[in-house]
Design a protein around this motif. Sequence first.
Motif, short mmCIF file in Angstrom:
data_model
loop_
_atom_site.label_atom_id
_atom_site.label_comp_id
_atom_site.label_asym_id
_atom_site.label_seq_id
_atom_site.Cartn_x
_atom_site.Cartn_y
_atom_site.Cartn_z
N SER A 258 -27.18 7.07 -46.36
CA SER A 258 -27.72 8.43 -46.46
C SER A 258 -26.82 9.26 -47.37
CB SER A 258 -27.84 9.06 -45.08
OG SER A 258 -26.58 9.09 -44.46
N VAL B 183 -26.32 13.31 -49.51
CA VAL B 183 -26.66 14.71 -49.72
C VAL B 183 -26.66 14.94 -51.23
CG1 VAL B 183 -24.26 15.50 -49.51
CG2 VAL B 183 -26.12 17.09 -49.11
N ALA C 104 -21.66 19.55 -43.17
CA ALA C 104 -22.89 19.35 -42.39
C ALA C 104 -23.50 17.98 -42.69
CB ALA C 104 -23.90 20.45 -42.71
N ALA C 105 -23.45 17.56 -43.94
CA ALA C 105 -24.00 16.26 -44.31
C ALA C 105 -23.21 15.14 -43.64
CB ALA C 105 -23.97 16.09 -45.83
N ARG C 106 -21.91 15.26 -43.65
CA ARG C 106 -21.07 14.22 -43.03
C ARG C 106 -21.31 14.17 -41.53
NH1 ARG C 106 -19.84 9.93 -42.32
NH2 ARG C 106 -17.76 9.09 -42.27
N LYS C 107 -21.42 15.36 -40.91
CA LYS C 107 -21.68 15.43 -39.47
C LYS C 107 -23.04 14.79 -39.13
CE LYS C 107 -21.62 18.65 -35.62
NZ LYS C 107 -21.49 20.03 -35.20
N ALA C 108 -24.01 14.91 -40.06
CA ALA C 108 -25.34 14.34 -39.85
C ALA C 108 -25.39 12.85 -40.20
CB ALA C 108 -26.36 15.11 -40.69
N GLY C 109 -24.26 12.30 -40.65
CA GLY C 109 -24.22 10.86 -40.91
C GLY C 109 -24.28 10.46 -42.37
#
Length: 179
Positions: free
Chosen positions: A4, A6, A42-47
């Motif tokens: 995934s 961003v 936020a992207a890293r937190k979302a995986g």
Amino acid sequence: TYSSAVDIVLSSACRNRCTYCNFSNSQKDLVVPYSTIKVFKAARKAGAREANIVSGERPDRFHGIRAKFDVWGFNSYIEYIYTVSELAFLEGLLVNLNVGYLSLSEMKYLSDIVASVECNLETLRRDFLVEGHVHHSAPSKDPDIRIKFLESAGKLNLPVITGLLVGIGEEPEDRIETL
């Protein structure tokens, strides 16, 4: 495999004026580097594992954007790209750059912080560069320049994503030759 990612569009200002492109527009704006930190976090937190950093080619050719670099303390477009890439890297993201043509020395400077670069070969048709054709106002779409980009990435062992464009007036034989 799947990873995934961003996407961050730094600017849609582009020195090229390809007749088929709808990415470039008259809005000559630029993303503030530190505004990307929240997006990367936020992207890293979302995986997310990757950051695709995208820009029109050489937006620093426009005075307004060049002025912002001066105000923000960047000596060059490449320093700006490095900073945004570093912010993504520090959040644990692998960085892919799709920012147009980069020279060997620019790629070398960026290679410590980016995982890959992207530059479509597009076509080997040199006649597309003459007036009235799709790349007439796109100086870096010259096949020799695109091949030089790919060769430079290879010299640095920097992974590259490339491709060709279909539907811009090429013939089936052109696609085979470009591949």
